[in-house]
Scaffold this motif. Structure first.
Motif, PDB file in Angstrom:
ATOM      1  N   ASP A  33       1.405  15.020   5.830  1.00  0.00           N
ATOM      2  CA  ASP A  33       0.647  13.909   6.409  1.00  0.00           C
ATOM      3  C   ASP A  33       1.369  13.228   7.566  1.00  0.00           C
ATOM      4  OD1 ASP A  33       2.475  12.504   4.847  1.00  0.00           O
ATOM      5  OD2 ASP A  33       1.015  12.089   3.273  1.00  0.00           O
ATOM      6  N   CYS A  84       4.826   7.172  11.001  1.00  0.00           N
ATOM      7  CA  CYS A  84       3.835   8.203  10.657  1.00  0.00           C
ATOM      8  C   CYS A  84       3.144   8.643  11.947  1.00  0.00           C
ATOM      9  CB  CYS A  84       2.815   7.670   9.655  1.00  0.00           C
ATOM     10  SG  CYS A  84       1.807   8.968   8.907  1.00  0.00           S
ATOM     11  N   LEU A  85       2.981   9.940  12.083  1.00  0.00           N
ATOM     12  CA  LEU A  85       2.482  10.546  13.315  1.00  0.00           C
ATOM     13  C   LEU A  85       1.256  11.397  13.040  1.00  0.00           C
ATOM     14  CD1 LEU A  85       5.903  12.016  14.458  1.00  0.00           C
ATOM     15  CD2 LEU A  85       4.816   9.969  15.392  1.00  0.00           C
ATOM     16  N   GLY A 126       1.535   7.448  16.931  1.00  0.00           N
ATOM     17  CA  GLY A 126       1.760   7.125  15.524  1.00  0.00           C
ATOM     18  C   GLY A 126       1.828   5.636  15.259  1.00  0.00           C
ATOM     19  N   THR A 127       2.336   5.309  14.078  1.00  0.00           N
ATOM     20  CA  THR A 127       2.485   3.919  13.645  1.00  0.00           C
ATOM     21  C   THR A 127       3.946   3.654  13.307  1.00  0.00           C
ATOM     22  OG1 THR A 127       1.924   2.306  11.911  1.00  0.00           O
ATOM     23  CG2 THR A 127       1.811   4.614  11.292  1.00  0.00           C
ATOM     24  N   ILE A 128       4.363   2.389  13.442  1.00  0.00           N
ATOM     25  CA  ILE A 128       5.752   2.032  13.160  1.00  0.00           C
ATOM     26  C   ILE A 128       6.080   2.075  11.678  1.00  0.00           C
ATOM     27  CG2 ILE A 128       6.005   0.622  15.230  1.00  0.00           C
ATOM     28  CD1 ILE A 128       5.704  -1.870  13.357  1.00  0.00           C
ATOM     29  N   THR A 129       5.057   2.079  10.825  1.00  0.00           N
ATOM     30  CA  THR A 129       5.342   2.177   9.393  1.00  0.00           C
ATOM     31  C   THR A 129       4.202   2.858   8.642  1.00  0.00           C
ATOM     32  OG1 THR A 129       5.850   0.991   7.336  1.00  0.00           O
ATOM     33  CG2 THR A 129       4.623  -0.252   9.035  1.00  0.00           C
ATOM     34  N   GLY A 130       4.550   3.962   8.027  1.00  0.00           N
ATOM     35  CA  GLY A 130       3.560   4.724   7.276  1.00  0.00           C
ATOM     36  C   GLY A 130       3.372   4.210   5.870  1.00  0.00           C
ATOM     37  N   GLU A 131       4.476   3.722   5.264  1.00  0.00           N
ATOM     38  CA  GLU A 131       4.374   3.336   3.858  1.00  0.00           C
ATOM     39  C   GLU A 131       5.397   2.291   3.417  1.00  0.00           C
ATOM     40  OE1 GLU A 131       4.761   7.036   1.776  1.00  0.00           O
ATOM     41  OE2 GLU A 131       6.836   7.347   2.352  1.00  0.00           O
ATOM     42  N   HIS A 132       6.393   1.978   4.236  1.00  0.00           N
ATOM     43  CA  HIS A 132       7.414   1.018   3.798  1.00  0.00           C
ATOM     44  C   HIS A 132       7.024  -0.429   4.069  1.00  0.00           C
ATOM     45  CE1 HIS A 132      10.831   4.263   4.017  1.00  0.00           C
ATOM     46  NE2 HIS A 132       9.953   4.505   3.074  1.00  0.00           N
ATOM     47  N   GLY A 133       6.122  -0.636   5.001  1.00  0.00           N
ATOM     48  CA  GLY A 133       5.711  -1.997   5.318  1.00  0.00           C
ATOM     49  C   GLY A 133       6.513  -2.589   6.468  1.00  0.00           C
ATOM     50  N   VAL A 134       6.062  -3.753   6.926  1.00  0.00           N
ATOM     51  CA  VAL A 134       6.651  -4.426   8.081  1.00  0.00           C
ATOM     52  C   VAL A 134       7.756  -5.380   7.640  1.00  0.00           C
ATOM     53  CG1 VAL A 134       6.175  -6.016   9.996  1.00  0.00           C
ATOM     54  CG2 VAL A 134       4.518  -4.235   9.402  1.00  0.00           C
ATOM     55  N   GLY A 155       2.874   4.682  -0.453  1.00  0.00           N
ATOM     56  CA  GLY A 155       2.446   6.082  -0.380  1.00  0.00           C
ATOM     57  C   GLY A 155       3.284   6.936  -1.306  1.00  0.00           C
ATOM     58  N   ASN A 186       4.283  11.857   7.900  1.00  0.00           N
ATOM     59  CA  ASN A 186       5.097  10.658   7.631  1.00  0.00           C
ATOM     60  C   ASN A 186       6.583  11.013   7.704  1.00  0.00           C
ATOM     61  OD1 ASN A 186       4.935   8.149   4.928  1.00  0.00           O
ATOM     62  ND2 ASN A 186       5.914   8.080   6.924  1.00  0.00           N
ATOM     63  N   ASN A 220       0.844  -1.198   0.000  1.00  0.00           N
ATOM     64  CA  ASN A 220       0.000   0.000   0.000  1.00  0.00           C
ATOM     65  C   ASN A 220       0.879   1.247   0.000  1.00  0.00           C
ATOM     66  OD1 ASN A 220      -2.253   1.664   0.055  1.00  0.00           O
ATOM     67  ND2 ASN A 220      -2.456   1.567   2.285  1.00  0.00           N
TER      68      ASN A 220
END
Lengths: 478, 478
Positions: free
Chosen positions: B392, B360-361, B428-436, B163, B394, B161
């Motif tokens: 956004d 991402c925050l 926030g999240t540990i990954t905004g767009e790079h993936g886990v 970004g 990130n 997904n």
């Protein structure tokens, strides 16, 4: 006609005293077993869907109430029918045998407006229009605007991924859901999706739950993405001698790069019913009407209005008018807003029955679809009228019939099904925005291939192994 | 440092001759067991991720090849690692023990451009920029623009997904996926999602698969929604004495209703590295830079530029410049485009190591995050530079270290983890767009609550009961 029976799985009989135990754990007065109250809450606005057999109604006052109900339901294997405003028209909120109706319409608070992040957090029972009204003083908009905007709740909008008139530019409910708090089948509460603009940490359960019609869990809070207040639109209205010329206008305007914020089509039958209902200044000879809005800045909107006029006239429009005055805009779209009352007047004069369908097509298939509707009208002898979100191919034909005449009612149901068949044949879907619910469950397997059916059932069984969440509905026949 | 070992489940040993049987069913030459070729395909661009143990590489030429591989893998319980351009930076495409590498980068055709519906259908291997170039003559745009736009494939973009820079206005890959053809774990091919603008028939499997990093199935074809060609943007650039004043400008401009199509932030460390890399006309004293684009019509864009200038100056900008000339725009964002080469020059002069993070925050948490980075820089003694999609929230901080120094490498990994911890602490999240992928799998359980972890595993197990799809990656440690 005979109401079809539900094919919900069999559930064990519940000792009625167990409900007393549940009631004691819930907010005071939340649970009732009063048959009249249960009956009054046993259906949404759909026709031809079973609504019998609920054993209790819980009007949840909190997420904890929802958790208690689901924990109880899992412990006793009792089916649960999640409900909001019950404004749906697919029977998704209808009762089923042995079920607890779990209604969240009392949970309707705005929890927080976050202007800096352009987010709002709400409980599921809030009515869409009430949310819009709440946001207006902040200069913020929540765009999704289903036709039921004044009636339907955000929780229901999320459950069906509701669309509306603005989708052609602004998308659907899904596009505005940032995160969800959901109660799972066993009563666990969980947060799905981050609060951030982007986020890809793990499988996106949030998007799986959107549109799942209460079959995977129950939304108890939603954080929604907002946009700056939408500008007042320019509105154009055009009438045409026939449907083809109106639809050609849609195709040509969109092919030219037009980005309308609303693009509605009404067919000749709809216009006749409108003229019979009131004086909207409509040409009695008109065989189709388009209403188009653009909400860009004034210069671009003015240019779009000119382009639309030119395209419509080239396609043979009888009349084109437009305005940049918001009050004129409101007047210009009055005809569109009055279409359902006009339909009702017609229906009431012809036996009372109206079945509203909801197929979505590739935009280019719409002219062929209209021709097929004309054939159906002719072959069935039933009146069919079409209003469409033409900009995105979402067709809402209504089939009218005498609901006191069993044969004609059966014929209307056949026409309704035939419309779905035609929709699939033309590359479309059986439901663009109303959902499957009970009404279309038998048609879902015609749309989905074997692999898709299999993984949908696998996901359903994985998240609801006891089959207690809204049984007999969406996935019941795939 | 010691590379961590994969925790992929144990798979039975495969009789090597079985691969001959598979090869015979595939396009000629698609399967190779050449160790050098396998090795060359065993990793993406991530650091610190295991890449050992693949037993074969299949360069699929068709969906049928993908089906054959998955049917074989299911029959023999062989793990499969789906791959595209291998430009990811989370190790999601890295080999794992006993795995077949299933690479779809040869499947890169544009199957169809449908101008009337504004859709394109592509195979997964097509490079994002190649798709954009293909669409330009049609006057159509596919907006998602990950930083890897020239390298990464659409299949990989869907798997993560992806970004990019335009997300602040145009959203992410998910927002442009209309329907997917996917091969399931057992080799079944299925179509997920209708071709229509709206559609709510059943659970939305399409959205479940987007961002699933090859753990649920393999995309073999995608139909993507397009928009009319994006207008040429106006570009503004501003430098600031410090990060706070730049970030305040972001907050104030967005709070005023600004809708930028790009809004990038570079911190002081990034600017120093840029100045060391080349002459971009940057003030040596600048402690932060913003680059902002607006692609509305010229009148609105001009107004946005004025507003931005005013806000930036009020916040203490050292210098603000803007242009409506596309060639000037390109020059103005050169500094942004050169940031990675500048980082590489710095890294190469300091032992070669760079770990690029991706939290991402909430937008409003960004100033606090920058303060925390300064503390980390100070406490660790390591250089940290930040480039951010500020509009956004990130954040892409890079941690620099001497990769030949085991202690410093371990310290850098600790800082990388601490950045994720801070991101979670700030909402926030540990990954905004790079993936886990592999890289962040141990951190995923820190972000997701118990219910969310449980249903993600339930879904994974339901769709991949043998655990053969990209094992040891995204969900391996939740």
């Amino acid at each position: 006609m005979t109401t079809p029976t539900s094919t919900a799985p069999d559930f064990p009989a519940l000792d009625p005293s167990a409900l007393d135990d549940l009631a004691a754990k819930l907010s005071p007065g939340a649970l009732t077993t009063d048959p009249d109250v249960i009956d009054a809450h046993s259906s949404d606005e759909a026709l031809f869907c079973p609504r019998e057999g609920a054993i209790a109604l819980v009007r949840a006052a909190s997420a904890e109430d929802v958790q208690e109900v689901m924990a109880f339901a899992s412990a006793h294997r009792v089916p649960v029918v999640p409900q909001g405003a019950r404004s749906g028209i697919s029977g998704g909120a209808n009762a089923s045998p042995g079920a607890i109706l779990l209604n969240v319409s009392k949970m309707k608070d705005v929890v927080a407006v976050n202007e800096a992040e352009r987010l709002v957090t709400v409980q599921p029972g809030i009515i869409n229009q009430d949310l819009k009204d709440h946001l207006a003083p902040f200069g913020l908009s929540y765009p999704p605007d289903p036709g039921s905007v004044a009636l339907s709740s955000i929780g229901g909008n999320i459950a069906t991924n509701a669309g509306g008139l603005c989708c052609v530019k602004y998308g659907v409910t899904r596009d505005y859901v940032r995160s969800l708090k959901v109660v799972l089948a066993d009563g666990t509460i969980t947060t799905l999706g981050p609060q951030t603009a982007k986020g890809v940490a793990g499988l996106d359960m949030r998007h799986l739950f959107i549109g799942s019609e209460g079959t995977l869990g129950i939304v108890v809070e939603a954080t929604l993405r907002l946009v700056p207040a939408l500008p007042e639109p320019f509105t154009a209205i055009a009438t045409f001698p026939d449907e083809r010329s109106g639809l050609q206008t849609v195709a040509d305007f969109m092919a030219g790069g037009g980005v309308p914020s609303l693009f509605e089509f009404l067919d000749g039958a709809s216009l006749r019913m409108l003229n019979d209902y009131g004086d909207f200044g409509l040409d009695g000879d008109a065989g189709a009407m388009l209403i188009m809005q653009v909400d860009d800045n004034p210069a671009d909107a003015e240019a779009a209005m000119s382009t639309f006029t030119e395209v419509a006239q080239r396609c043979g429009a009888l009349d084109v008018a437009y305005s940049d005055d918001p009050s004129d805009s409101a007047a210009l779209i009055t005809a569109r807003r009055m279409i359902q009352p006009a339909y009702e007047k017609f229906a009431n004069a012809h036996g009372g029955g109206q079945l509203l369908d909801d197929v979505c097509l590739p935009r280019t298939a719409v002219p062929e679809f209209c021709d097929r509707l004309a054939e159906l009208r002719s072959s069935s002898g039933l009146e069919i009228a079409l209003v469409a979100h033409a900009g995105d191919g979402n067709m809402h034909p209504s089939v009218f019939f005498d609901s006191g005449d069993a044969a004609e009612t059966a014929k209307a149901e056949g026409v309704f099904a035939e419309i779905m068949r035609i929709g699939l044949e033309l590359g479309g879907t059986i439901t663009g925005e109303h959902g499957v619910g009970f009404l279309k469950r038998a048609w879902l397997p015609n749309e989905l291939d074997e692999g898709s059916r299999r993984i949908q059932l696998a996901v359903k069984n994985a998240l609801d192994p006891l089959g207690i969440l809204n049984p007999g509905k969406m996935l019941a026949e795939i």
